[in-house]
Structures are given as structure tokens and as C-alpha cells.
Write a protein that holds these residues in place. Structure first.
Motif, short mmCIF file in Angstrom:
data_model
loop_
_atom_site.label_atom_id
_atom_site.label_comp_id
_atom_site.label_asym_id
_atom_site.label_seq_id
_atom_site.Cartn_x
_atom_site.Cartn_y
_atom_site.Cartn_z
N GLY A 16 43.79 56.20 40.62
CA GLY A 16 44.80 55.14 40.71
C GLY A 16 45.28 54.72 39.33
N ASP A 63 48.06 55.01 37.78
CA ASP A 63 49.42 54.49 37.60
C ASP A 63 49.52 53.02 38.02
N GLY A 64 48.44 52.45 38.55
CA GLY A 64 48.52 51.11 39.13
C GLY A 64 48.39 49.99 38.10
N TYR A 65 48.47 48.77 38.61
CA TYR A 65 48.38 47.56 37.77
C TYR A 65 47.12 47.58 36.91
N GLY A 113 44.87 50.29 36.83
CA GLY A 113 44.55 51.63 36.35
C GLY A 113 45.23 51.98 35.04
N ASP A 155 46.72 59.93 40.28
CA ASP A 155 47.54 59.00 41.08
C ASP A 155 48.57 59.84 41.85
N ARG A 202 51.97 53.56 45.15
CA ARG A 202 52.33 52.15 45.00
C ARG A 202 53.82 52.00 44.72
N LEU A 210 44.39 61.40 46.80
CA LEU A 210 42.93 61.30 46.96
C LEU A 210 42.47 61.61 48.39
N THR A 211 43.41 61.59 49.35
CA THR A 211 43.00 61.92 50.72
C THR A 211 42.88 63.43 50.92
N GLN A 243 43.65 52.92 45.72
CA GLN A 243 43.76 52.54 47.13
C GLN A 243 44.97 51.63 47.33
N PRO A 258 46.23 48.15 47.93
CA PRO A 258 45.51 46.89 47.70
C PRO A 258 46.05 45.68 48.46
N GLY A 291 35.81 46.88 45.03
CA GLY A 291 35.91 46.14 46.28
C GLY A 291 36.61 44.83 45.97
N THR A 292 36.48 43.86 46.82
CA THR A 292 37.14 42.58 46.59
C THR A 292 36.25 41.44 47.08
N LYS A 337 37.82 47.84 52.78
CA LYS A 337 36.93 47.63 51.65
C LYS A 337 35.49 47.46 52.13
N GLN A 359 35.75 42.01 43.29
CA GLN A 359 36.61 41.41 42.27
C GLN A 359 37.47 40.30 42.84
N1 LIG Z 1 44.78 43.47 41.36
C1 LIG Z 1 43.92 42.62 41.91
O1 LIG Z 1 44.07 41.39 41.82
C2 LIG Z 1 42.71 43.14 42.65
C3 LIG Z 1 41.72 42.23 43.07
C4 LIG Z 1 40.62 42.71 43.75
C5 LIG Z 1 40.50 44.06 44.03
N2 LIG Z 1 41.48 44.92 43.61
C6 LIG Z 1 41.33 46.34 43.95
O2 LIG Z 1 41.53 47.12 42.79
C7 LIG Z 1 42.18 48.34 43.12
C8 LIG Z 1 43.41 48.51 42.24
O3 LIG Z 1 44.26 47.40 42.39
P1 LIG Z 1 45.68 47.34 41.70
O4 LIG Z 1 46.11 45.92 41.72
O5 LIG Z 1 45.64 48.06 40.41
O6 LIG Z 1 46.55 48.15 42.76
P2 LIG Z 1 47.76 49.17 42.50
O7 LIG Z 1 48.40 49.43 43.83
O8 LIG Z 1 48.61 48.69 41.40
O9 LIG Z 1 46.98 50.48 42.02
C9 LIG Z 1 46.43 51.42 42.91
C10 LIG Z 1 46.93 52.79 42.50
O10 LIG Z 1 46.32 53.76 43.36
C11 LIG Z 1 47.27 54.70 43.75
N3 LIG Z 1 46.87 55.29 45.03
C12 LIG Z 1 46.76 54.67 46.24
N4 LIG Z 1 46.39 55.56 47.18
C13 LIG Z 1 46.27 56.76 46.55
C14 LIG Z 1 45.94 58.04 47.00
N5 LIG Z 1 45.68 58.31 48.28
N6 LIG Z 1 45.90 59.05 46.10
C15 LIG Z 1 46.18 58.82 44.77
N7 LIG Z 1 46.51 57.61 44.30
C16 LIG Z 1 46.56 56.58 45.19
C17 LIG Z 1 48.59 53.93 43.84
O11 LIG Z 1 49.71 54.77 43.69
C18 LIG Z 1 48.45 52.94 42.68
O12 LIG Z 1 49.05 53.39 41.50
C19 LIG Z 1 42.51 48.26 44.60
O13 LIG Z 1 41.53 48.95 45.31
C20 LIG Z 1 42.42 46.80 44.91
O14 LIG Z 1 42.06 46.57 46.22
C21 LIG Z 1 42.57 44.49 42.93
#
Ligand SMILES: NC(=O)c1ccc[n+]([C@@H]2O[C@H](COP(=O)([O-])OP(=O)(O)OC[C@H]3O[C@@H](n4cnc5c(N)ncnc54)[C@H](O)[C@@H]3O)[C@@H](O)[C@H]2O)c1
Length: 384
Positions: A7, A9-11, A13, A31, A35, A75-76, A98, A100, A143-144, A185, A208
Motif C-alpha cells: 500500500g 501509494d497511500g496516505y 504508505g 500498490d 485508492r 495483493l489479492t 487495504q 481503509p 489494524g484499527t 480488520k 491504530q
Molecule cells: N489513516 C488512518 O487514519 C488509519 C487509522 C487506522 C488504521 N489505518 C489503516 O492503515 C492502512 C493504511 O491506511 P491509509 O490511510 O494509508 O489508506 P490508503 O487508502 O491511503 O492506503 C492504502 C493503500 O493500499 C492500496 N491497496 C488497497 N488494496 C490493495 C490491493 N488489493 N493491492 C495493492 N494495493 C492495495 C491502495 O491503493 C492505497 O494506496 C489501512 O489498512 C487502514 O485501515 C489507517
């Protein structure tokens, strides 16, 4: 250490990739850009203008001299995950890849099933890839705090001592998730505990709190910013309040606003992950860390955002609106957090300090908030 971020590319990650590389770790990541597609699907956009992964990698290399290795894939797909893990041979995998968003999982049966398949299968593929290729690898699984729900008891870190009909045991603390997403989760936690039991995978299951802000030492120019969403689906309450304040929208806590949760700044989330990575569990150990700076009710958060927003000439009016979710709006909330402070974690800034960074940053992107403003008010409901 070789760290692989699922993940990336995410917030979290993207932020973590740069943060760890700056600390001298060898970072790779996966990634499938899901998202970005989901946010487009609901007609919204990141308030920060995020670059493509190729542009991000180039910009980071220019700014720091560091390389991040990236694999685009899903990832699936177990064969893909297995190959990437085999090639990289990481010492630690951070599983952030995942969906989120609780509201996304509550839209309809397709979104519920997609969230469950994506999150649970992707996580299982990582467990099997570790067992088959790098059995000594540490899995840091996100997890959360939402797994626990809001029990009328103190919340321990994962396990608690219980006496029942004269006998005692140490058992997993009950989980009371509040959405189809939160259920994924919880399911991950059981799958992870089972994998630890049968294969001895060493793991940290991080419960978290809600992460906020845009402040890390690596985001030195616009090309390196991470995403920031404030729509009803992907935006958290604190993100929404900040964005609402910037465009003169009322700050809208849901319901009575007594819903209390743990929150932490992005920079502190990075600090916690780094501590967990650099202090891995013992061979065969499964441990649970609760991770947050402070707890706040949504009313309290709205008031704090409003106060800081007013310092920037913004109105910051608060208007509680009907709650689209089914959740306790006034409740007891007392979670423990001892493991991370015992390993040296100290919160960096107060919430107000962070808001003094986030709000002016968002003011630079007022036009981008205006463009996604129609996606802020809640339309997705928990009940039929
Ligand atoms: N941001 C928060 O406040 C927070 C709080 C508690 C828990 N979390 C957990 O942390 C994790 C990351 O959160 P985030 O805010 O960065 O989310 P996000 O959506 O910004 O990042 C998740 C990244 O995973 C990628 N992704 C999802 N499914 C995928 C797959 N099948 N294959 C490949 N890539 C895949 C998405 O494209 C995305 O870039 C999540 O599991 C979320 O539940 C986040």
C-alpha cells in the motif's frame, strides 16, 4: 533493514516509504493504485495534488538521493505477492495495503463484498508468502482501534486476564466492530493469530487511532506531499473539519458528538511504525500495540479545529447534524497504551501545533476543496 510496504501509494504508505528510506532502511513497496480509483469513483479528489508514482519516485530521488523500489500489482493475486516477497526477501513487511473506509464498505452489497475480499484475501496472501519465502520476517499489520468498538470497560492492548466461573485465563479482548470494513480488520487479527500459532510468524498487530495532518520532515516540496481526503467516504472527522473550515462550510460533528476515539499526528504514526520495525517481536511472538497520542470526542475536536481556524480569519462555525452511522454517541472510552512508550515513543506536537500546520497548508488548496465540497456531506447510511 529491508522493509517492504504494502500500500505504498497511500496516505500512510507514501509517507512511511520516504521516512524509512531517510533513516537508512532499504525500502520497497507494492500498490495497485486502488485508492485513487475509489476516490475518483465517488467523484472526489485528494485535496493535496498528488503526483503519479513514477513522478513521486523521481522527486524523492532528487530531494534525498534515495531510491524506493516499487511493484505495481494487486495483493489479492497470490502468485504476484509470492514473487515480489521472494525477490525482495524483506526483514519486515508493513501491511497498509487495504481499503481503509468504513462508509465505502457500507454503500451496498458490492462494496461490502469487495472490501471484505480485498482486505482479507490480500492479507492472507501476505501470510502465505512470508511462510513460504521469509519465515523469519516480521509482519507489521495495520489494524484499527475500531476493532474494539466502545465497550464500557478499559481497553487493554490485545489481551486481558479474565476470571469466569472460578477459572482464570488470558484471552483476546472482545472485538465489537462497527462496520463491514472494521469486520475485515477483526478477521485479519484472527487470521494473523492463527498463522502465528501454526507457522510461528512473528507479528505486531497495530490497533491504530485516527491519523491526521500532513507534517513530516520529508514533504519538502509539493511533489512529495501525501494524499489528504475530506469527503464523507475517505475523510476522517478531523480532516473534514479542517477542510470545512477552509471553505466556510459549517464543521459538522455527527449526532451528539460524544463519540470518542484515539488520534495521532502523521509524524507520530511514522515514529511508532519505526519503533516497532526497529524493535521486532521475538521469534514466534505475536504482540498487539495500541497506537494513538490522545483521545478526543468529535465535539471536542470540532471546537479545537474551530479555535485554530479562527486565528486564520476563518469562521469555524460548528453545527451537529444527524448521524448517518449506527454508533454510541456518548460512551466510556479508556484505552491503554503502554508498549510503544515503553519502547521510547513520545508524541512530537500537541494537536493544536499540528492544526497550525494543517490548516494553512489546506488554505493553499482552497480551490481543490471547493471542487470536492459536494462529497463532504454524508449520504451513506448504516441503517436501512
Ligand atoms: N489513516 C488512518 O487514519 C488509519 C487509522 C487506522 C488504521 N489505518 C489503516 O492503515 C492502512 C493504511 O491506511 P491509509 O490511510 O494509508 O489508506 P490508503 O487508502 O491511503 O492506503 C492504502 C493503500 O493500499 C492500496 N491497496 C488497497 N488494496 C490493495 C490491493 N488489493 N493491492 C495493492 N494495493 C492495495 C491502495 O491503493 C492505497 O494506496 C489501512 O489498512 C487502514 O485501515 C489507517
Amino acid at each position: 533493514m529491508k522493509v517492504m510496504i504494502m500500500g505504498m501509494d497511500g496516505y500512510l504508505g507514501w509517507t512511511l516509504g520516504m521516512y524509512l528510506a531517510d533513516k537508512g532502511h532499504e525500502v520497497s513497496g507494492i500498490d495497485n493504485m486502488l485508492r485513487r480509483k475509489m476516490v475518483a469513483e465517488i467523484g472526489s479528489q485528494s485535496i493535496t495534488p498528488i503526483k503519479s508514482m513514477e513522478e513521486r519516485l523521481d522527486a524523492y530521488k532528487k530531494a534525498s538521493g534515495n531510491d524506493l523500489t516499487f511493484y505495481k500489482g494487486d495483493l489479492t493475486e497470490s502468485a504476484f505477492v509470492n514473487l515480489a516477497v521472494k525477490k525482495e526477501e524483506p526483514d519486515c513487511i508493513v501491511q497498509l495495503g487495504q481499503i481503509p473506509a468504513a462508509p465505502y464498505s457500507m454503500i451496498d452489497v458490492e462494496h461490502c463484498n469487495f472490501t471484505q475480499v480485498n482486505n482479507i484475501i490480500g492479507h492472507n496472501n501476505i501470510l502465505f508468502a512470508i511462510k513460504d519465502n521469509v519465515p523469519d520476517c516480521h509482519l507489521l499489520k495495520l489494524g484499527t482501534m475500531g476493532e474494539y468498538g466502545t465497550p464500557n470497560l478499559d481497553i487493554p492492548e490485545g489481551f486481558f486476564e479474565i476470571e469466569y466461573r472460578g477459572r482464570k485465563d488470558k484471552l483476546p479482548f472482545p472485538r465489537q466492530p462497527g462496520s463491514w470494513y472494521h469486520l475485515t480488520k477483526v478477521h485479519d487479527t484472527w487470521n494473523l493469530m492463527f498463522a502465528n500459532k501454526i507457522w510461528g510468524i512473528r507479528a505486531t498487530d497495530v490497533m491504530q487511532g485516527v491519523v491526521h495532518g500532513l507534517n513530516t520532515p520529508q514533504m519538502v516540496n509539493e511533489d512529495l506531499l501525501t494524499r489528504y481526503d475530506a469527503d464523507e467516504v475517505f475523510g476522517t472527522a478531523i480532516n473534514r473539519f479542517c477542510a470545512q473550515a477552509v471553505v466556510g462550510h459549517d464543521l459538522t460533528p455527527y449526532g451528539k458528538g460524544g463519540q470518542t476515539r484515539g488520534y495521532l499526528a502523521l509524524r507520530d504514526s511514522m515514529q511508532c511504525f519505526t519503533i516497532a520495525i526497529e524493535n521486532p517481536p521475538k521469534e514466534g511472538e505475536y504482540r498487539v500495540f495500541n497506537q494513538f497520542d490522545e483521545t478526543y470526542s468529535v465535539n471536542d475536536l470540532a471546537e479545537r479545529v474551530s479555535k485554530v481556524a479562527q486565528e486564520y480569519g476563518l469562521e469555524g462555525k460548528i453545527w451537529n447534524i444527524p448521524n448517518p452511522r449506527l454508533e454510541a454517541e456518548e460512551h466510556y472510552y479508556e484505552p491503554d497504551m503502554e508498549h510503544l512508550p515503553n519502547l521510547g515513543f513520545k508524541p512530537t506536537n500537541s494537536l493544536e501545533d499540528e492544526l497550525h500546520i494543517t490548516i494553512p497548508k489546506l488554505m493553499e488548496y482552497k480551490d481543490r476543496i471547493e471542487a470536492m465540497r459536494h462529497t463532504i456531506d454524508p449520504k451513506i447510511k448504516w441503517t436501512a
